[in-house]
Write a protein that holds these residues in place. Structure first.
Motif, PDB file in Angstrom:
ATOM      1  N   GLU A  45      10.399   0.174  12.303  1.00  8.37           N
ATOM      2  CA  GLU A  45       9.603  -1.351  12.068  1.00  8.37           C
ATOM      3  C   GLU A  45       8.944  -1.481  12.272  1.00  8.37           C
ATOM      4  OE1 GLU A  45      13.008  -3.421  10.042  1.00  8.37           O
ATOM      5  OE2 GLU A  45      13.434  -1.731   8.704  1.00  8.37           O
ATOM      6  N   HIS A  46       9.127  -1.683  14.073  1.00 11.81           N
ATOM      7  CA  HIS A  46       8.009  -2.800  15.209  1.00 11.81           C
ATOM      8  C   HIS A  46       6.518  -2.100  14.869  1.00 11.81           C
ATOM      9  CE1 HIS A  46       6.805  -4.930  17.934  1.00 11.81           C
ATOM     10  NE2 HIS A  46       6.773  -4.476  19.169  1.00 11.81           N
ATOM     11  N   VAL A  47       6.349  -0.553  14.943  1.00  8.25           N
ATOM     12  CA  VAL A  47       5.205  -0.270  14.882  1.00  8.25           C
ATOM     13  C   VAL A  47       4.752  -0.223  13.179  1.00  8.25           C
ATOM     14  CG1 VAL A  47       5.275   0.698  16.988  1.00  8.25           C
ATOM     15  CG2 VAL A  47       6.081   1.496  15.607  1.00  8.25           C
ATOM     16  N   ASN A  48       5.101  -0.632  12.610  1.00  4.82           N
ATOM     17  CA  ASN A  48       4.700   0.082  10.904  1.00  4.82           C
ATOM     18  C   ASN A  48       4.721   1.560  11.136  1.00  4.82           C
ATOM     19  OD1 ASN A  48       4.026   0.115   8.631  1.00  4.82           O
ATOM     20  ND2 ASN A  48       1.808  -0.667   8.805  1.00  4.82           N
ATOM     21  N   GLY A  49       5.581   2.784  11.318  1.00  7.64           N
ATOM     22  CA  GLY A  49       6.276   3.593  11.783  1.00  7.64           C
ATOM     23  C   GLY A  49       5.906   4.274  10.350  1.00  7.64           C
ATOM     24  N   ARG A  95      -1.532  -2.185  18.469  1.00  8.14           N
ATOM     25  CA  ARG A  95      -0.899  -3.089  19.168  1.00  8.14           C
ATOM     26  C   ARG A  95       0.482  -3.094  19.226  1.00  8.14           C
ATOM     27  NH1 ARG A  95      -0.595  -9.113  19.373  1.00  8.14           N
ATOM     28  NH2 ARG A  95      -0.875  -8.877  16.904  1.00  8.14           N
ATOM     29  N   ALA A  96       0.991  -2.741  18.462  1.00  8.20           N
ATOM     30  CA  ALA A  96       2.325  -3.183  18.394  1.00  8.20           C
ATOM     31  C   ALA A  96       3.509  -2.417  19.495  1.00  8.20           C
ATOM     32  CB  ALA A  96       3.317  -2.788  16.950  1.00  8.20           C
ATOM     33  N   VAL A  97       2.594  -1.090  20.199  1.00  9.70           N
ATOM     34  CA  VAL A  97       3.072  -0.176  21.168  1.00  9.70           C
ATOM     35  C   VAL A  97       3.374  -1.319  22.308  1.00  9.70           C
ATOM     36  CG1 VAL A  97       2.920   1.905  21.737  1.00  9.70           C
ATOM     37  CG2 VAL A  97       2.640   1.715  19.510  1.00  9.70           C
ATOM     38  N   ASP A  98       3.998  -2.014  22.069  1.00 14.20           N
ATOM     39  CA  ASP A  98       3.872  -2.287  23.241  1.00 14.20           C
ATOM     40  C   ASP A  98       5.253  -3.119  24.336  1.00 14.20           C
ATOM     41  OD1 ASP A  98       5.428  -3.598  21.666  1.00 14.20           O
ATOM     42  OD2 ASP A  98       4.888  -5.677  21.351  1.00 14.20           O
ATOM     43  N   LEU A  99       5.511  -3.480  24.901  1.00 12.85           N
ATOM     44  CA  LEU A  99       7.093  -3.563  25.988  1.00 12.85           C
ATOM     45  C   LEU A  99       8.417  -4.078  25.070  1.00 12.85           C
ATOM     46  CD1 LEU A  99       5.877  -5.772  29.503  1.00 12.85           C
ATOM     47  CD2 LEU A  99       6.725  -3.153  29.256  1.00 12.85           C
ATOM     48  N   HIS A 100       8.033  -4.412  24.038  1.00  8.52           N
ATOM     49  CA  HIS A 100       9.416  -4.448  22.960  1.00  8.52           C
ATOM     50  C   HIS A 100       9.607  -3.365  22.374  1.00  8.52           C
ATOM     51  CE1 HIS A 100      11.847  -6.213  20.291  1.00  8.52           C
ATOM     52  NE2 HIS A 100      11.201  -6.238  19.451  1.00  8.52           N
ATOM     53  N   LEU A 146       2.331   6.602  10.334  1.00  4.92           N
ATOM     54  CA  LEU A 146       2.953   8.707  10.056  1.00  4.92           C
ATOM     55  C   LEU A 146       1.888   9.082   8.834  1.00  4.92           C
ATOM     56  CD1 LEU A 146       4.756  10.778  10.325  1.00  4.92           C
ATOM     57  CD2 LEU A 146       6.375   9.577   9.120  1.00  4.92           C
ATOM     58  N   ALA A 147       1.857   8.101   7.512  1.00  7.14           N
ATOM     59  CA  ALA A 147       0.855   8.649   6.573  1.00  7.14           C
ATOM     60  C   ALA A 147      -0.477   8.909   7.034  1.00  7.14           C
ATOM     61  CB  ALA A 147       1.366   7.195   5.313  1.00  7.14           C
ATOM     62  N   LEU A 148      -0.560   8.159   7.800  1.00  4.26           N
ATOM     63  CA  LEU A 148      -2.197   7.536   8.233  1.00  4.26           C
ATOM     64  C   LEU A 148      -2.401   9.351   9.343  1.00  4.26           C
ATOM     65  CD1 LEU A 148      -4.787   6.071   8.588  1.00  4.26           C
ATOM     66  CD2 LEU A 148      -4.624   5.566   9.705  1.00  4.26           C
ATOM     67  N   LEU A 149      -1.432   9.081  10.245  1.00  4.88           N
ATOM     68  CA  LEU A 149      -1.674  10.935  11.174  1.00  4.88           C
ATOM     69  C   LEU A 149      -2.014  12.013  10.528  1.00  4.88           C
ATOM     70  CD1 LEU A 149       0.141   9.150  14.649  1.00  4.88           C
ATOM     71  CD2 LEU A 149      -2.383   9.269  14.366  1.00  4.88           C
ATOM     72  N   ALA A 150      -0.620  11.963   9.288  1.00  2.00           N
ATOM     73  CA  ALA A 150      -0.705  13.194   8.800  1.00  2.00           C
ATOM     74  C   ALA A 150      -1.709  13.365   7.986  1.00  2.00           C
ATOM     75  CB  ALA A 150       0.749  12.849   7.561  1.00  2.00           C
ATOM     76  N   GLY A 151      -2.528  12.395   7.293  1.00  2.00           N
ATOM     77  CA  GLY A 151      -3.851  12.476   6.609  1.00  2.00           C
ATOM     78  C   GLY A 151      -4.540  13.186   7.797  1.00  2.00           C
ATOM     79  N   ILE A 152      -4.778  12.177   9.369  1.00  3.48           N
ATOM     80  CA  ILE A 152      -6.288  12.673   9.710  1.00  3.48           C
ATOM     81  C   ILE A 152      -5.535  13.753  10.149  1.00  3.48           C
ATOM     82  CG2 ILE A 152      -6.827  12.314  11.802  1.00  3.48           C
ATOM     83  CD1 ILE A 152      -6.159   9.032  11.798  1.00  3.48           C
ATOM     84  N   GLY A 153      -4.815  14.589  10.365  1.00  3.34           N
ATOM     85  CA  GLY A 153      -4.313  15.574  11.042  1.00  3.34           C
ATOM     86  C   GLY A 153      -5.184  16.420  10.156  1.00  3.34           C
ATOM     87  N   THR A 154      -4.707  16.457   8.611  1.00  2.75           N
ATOM     88  CA  THR A 154      -4.704  17.322   7.637  1.00  2.75           C
ATOM     89  C   THR A 154      -6.052  18.171   7.295  1.00  2.75           C
ATOM     90  OG1 THR A 154      -2.369  16.556   6.864  1.00  2.75           O
ATOM     91  CG2 THR A 154      -3.716  17.572   5.330  1.00  2.75           C
ATOM     92  N   SER A 155      -6.729  16.691   7.877  1.00  5.70           N
ATOM     93  CA  SER A 155      -7.849  16.907   7.672  1.00  5.70           C
ATOM     94  C   SER A 155      -8.496  17.309   8.365  1.00  5.70           C
ATOM     95  CB  SER A 155      -8.878  15.029   6.772  1.00  5.70           C
ATOM     96  OG  SER A 155     -10.092  15.084   6.872  1.00  5.70           O
ATOM     97  N   ILE A 156      -8.286  17.378   9.480  1.00  2.00           N
ATOM     98  CA  ILE A 156      -9.173  18.207  10.737  1.00  2.00           C
ATOM     99  C   ILE A 156      -9.109  19.127  11.166  1.00  2.00           C
ATOM    100  CG2 ILE A 156      -9.112  17.715  13.553  1.00  2.00           C
ATOM    101  CD1 ILE A 156      -9.026  15.753  13.026  1.00  2.00           C
ATOM    102  N   MET A 179       0.587  -1.274   0.089  1.00  2.88           N
ATOM    103  CA  MET A 179      -0.007  -0.429  -0.481  1.00  2.88           C
ATOM    104  C   MET A 179       0.779   1.083   0.405  1.00  2.88           C
ATOM    105  SD  MET A 179      -2.894   1.376   3.083  1.00  2.88           S
ATOM    106  CE  MET A 179      -3.099  -0.649   2.709  1.00  2.88           C
ATOM    107  N   SER A 180       0.772   1.938  -0.946  1.00  2.00           N
ATOM    108  CA  SER A 180       1.902   3.731  -1.302  1.00  2.00           C
ATOM    109  C   SER A 180       0.800   4.207   0.090  1.00  2.00           C
ATOM    110  CB  SER A 180       1.273   4.482  -2.498  1.00  2.00           C
ATOM    111  OG  SER A 180       0.185   4.152  -2.618  1.00  2.00           O
ATOM    112  N   ALA A 181       2.542   5.085   0.932  1.00  2.00           N
ATOM    113  CA  ALA A 181       2.037   6.043   1.363  1.00  2.00           C
ATOM    114  C   ALA A 181       0.776   7.125   1.334  1.00  2.00           C
ATOM    115  CB  ALA A 181       3.185   6.889   2.019  1.00  2.00           C
ATOM    116  N   MET A 182       0.790   7.511  -0.276  1.00  2.00           N
ATOM    117  CA  MET A 182      -0.602   8.612  -0.643  1.00  2.00           C
ATOM    118  C   MET A 182      -1.766   7.838  -0.096  1.00  2.00           C
ATOM    119  SD  MET A 182      -1.182  11.553  -1.584  1.00  2.00           S
ATOM    120  CE  MET A 182       0.448  12.287  -2.104  1.00  2.00           C
ATOM    121  N   GLY A 183      -1.454   6.234  -0.020  1.00  2.00           N
ATOM    122  CA  GLY A 183      -3.093   5.821  -0.391  1.00  2.00           C
ATOM    123  C   GLY A 183      -2.942   5.934   1.165  1.00  2.00           C
ATOM    124  N   VAL A 184      -1.918   5.601   1.803  1.00  2.00           N
ATOM    125  CA  VAL A 184      -2.398   5.561   3.244  1.00  2.00           C
ATOM    126  C   VAL A 184      -3.238   7.381   4.230  1.00  2.00           C
ATOM    127  CG1 VAL A 184      -1.186   5.071   5.385  1.00  2.00           C
ATOM    128  CG2 VAL A 184      -1.305   4.071   3.581  1.00  2.00           C
TER     129      VAL A 184
END
Length: 311
Positions: A62-66, A42-47, A70-80, A1-6
């Motif tokens: 990479e563990h949290v699919n950063g 869910r990956a934001v854990d003790l590891h 990042l792309a998703l939060l950027a889109g949410i923030g921009t939209s809001i 999935m591309s960053a733009m799609g996210v």
């Protein structure tokens, strides 16, 4: 999935989260990223914390699919930030047509999710009914008051964030039901850091706990969970039904009255009760437009993404 799609999916989620009664989780579902979102949270854990403490930023990222987050939060923030004023103005000046548009969105979303349950059994049918009953109860419930100090603030954040990632019910609507909507808005406006910190901790705790529960349910009881969430969506149609009669009002951050408990009525009863034009033709047209928009999004992104996911 591309960053733009996210990013585009984030834009759509942010637009949905602005309006009480509409959940960004719904958009995540119909665009095929809900499971990825839950897995990343869910990956934001003790590891993850251990990697950060060790200075291993790359593996932690990479563990949290950063990149996805990042792309998703950027889109949410921009939209809001870009749509908040427009949506607020429409809610203030043209609420009935706007709710009609969102009714079409939710109805189409429910039908999209309904197709995800391939085989209907008695327990899955019961899950659908239970989901509808819970959403209807929330939609018609009177306001309760959790304004009893910092424990109430923490619990409000915990419950609001759970609703925000759950398709069908928005976090802001839950705050209204809890009697905390005006209080939270006032705290944000005055930058009450203590209040915001406690609320944020509650939201983070709710996000960590609830995302894990949903992830477990989707993997162990996928069909039943989908039936339950579909029920939530169908039940939440009462929340976004455009013609309502207000039963209970609450005071907003600026002292203005806001509806806290509303009863869905027919367009004719709405006109009699409020004296306002029901705008039936316009509302039906906007319902169809919202319905077709979701259908387009599902056709354009959702089906392709779900087809690529493992069974």
């Amino acid at each position: 999935m591309s960053a733009m799609g996210v990013f585009v999916r984030g834009l759509l989620m942010g637009a949905a989260d602005i309006v009480p009664g509409v959940s960004g989780g719904t958009v995540a579902f119909i665009t095929g990223i809900y499971d990825t979102l839950l897995s990343s949270i869910r990956a934001v854990d003790l590891h993850f914390a251990r990697l950060l403490l060790q200075g291993d930023i790359r593996n932690a990222w990479e563990h949290v699919n950063g990149a996805f987050l990042l792309a998703l939060l950027a889109g949410i923030g921009t939209s809001i930030f870009s749509l908040a004023r427009i949506i607020s103005w429409l809610l203030e000046n043209h609420p009935v047509p706007l709710w009609a548009f969102f009714f079409g969105l939710i109805l189409a979303s429910a039908l999209v999710l309904l197709r995800q349950v391939e085989t209907w059994t008695a327990p899955r049918s019961l899950s659908l009914v239970v989901g509808m009953a819970i959403a209807v109860t929330i939609a018609l419930a009177p306001v309760v008051n959790l304004d009893f100090g910092l424990p109430g603030v923490f619990l409000s954040g915990f419950l609001a964030i759970c609703a925000m990632i759950l398709p069908g019910i928005s976090g802001s609507f839950i705050l209204v039901l809890l009697g905390m909507y005006g209080t939270v808005l006032a705290a944000l406006k005055s930058l009450d850091l203590g209040f915001i910190l406690v609320f944020g901790v509650g939201a983070a705790a709710g996000l960590m706990c609830f995302s894990r529960l949903l992830h477990y349910l989707l993997h162990r009881f996928h069909e039943g969970t989908m039936a339950l969430l579909t029920g939530f969506l169908f039940g939440s149609l009462l929340v976004v039904w455009p013609w309502k009669r207000v039963l209970v009002w609450v005071e907003g951050s600026h002292g203005q009255l806001k509806p806290a408990q509303q009863l869905p009525v027919s367009p004719i009863d709405f006109t009699v009760a409020t004296g306002h034009d029901a705008q039936i033709a316009l509302c039906v047209g906007l319902m169809l437009a919202g319905f077709m928009l979701v259908w387009f999004i599902d056709t354009r992104w959702g089906r392709a993404e779900r087809a690529r996911q493992p069974a």
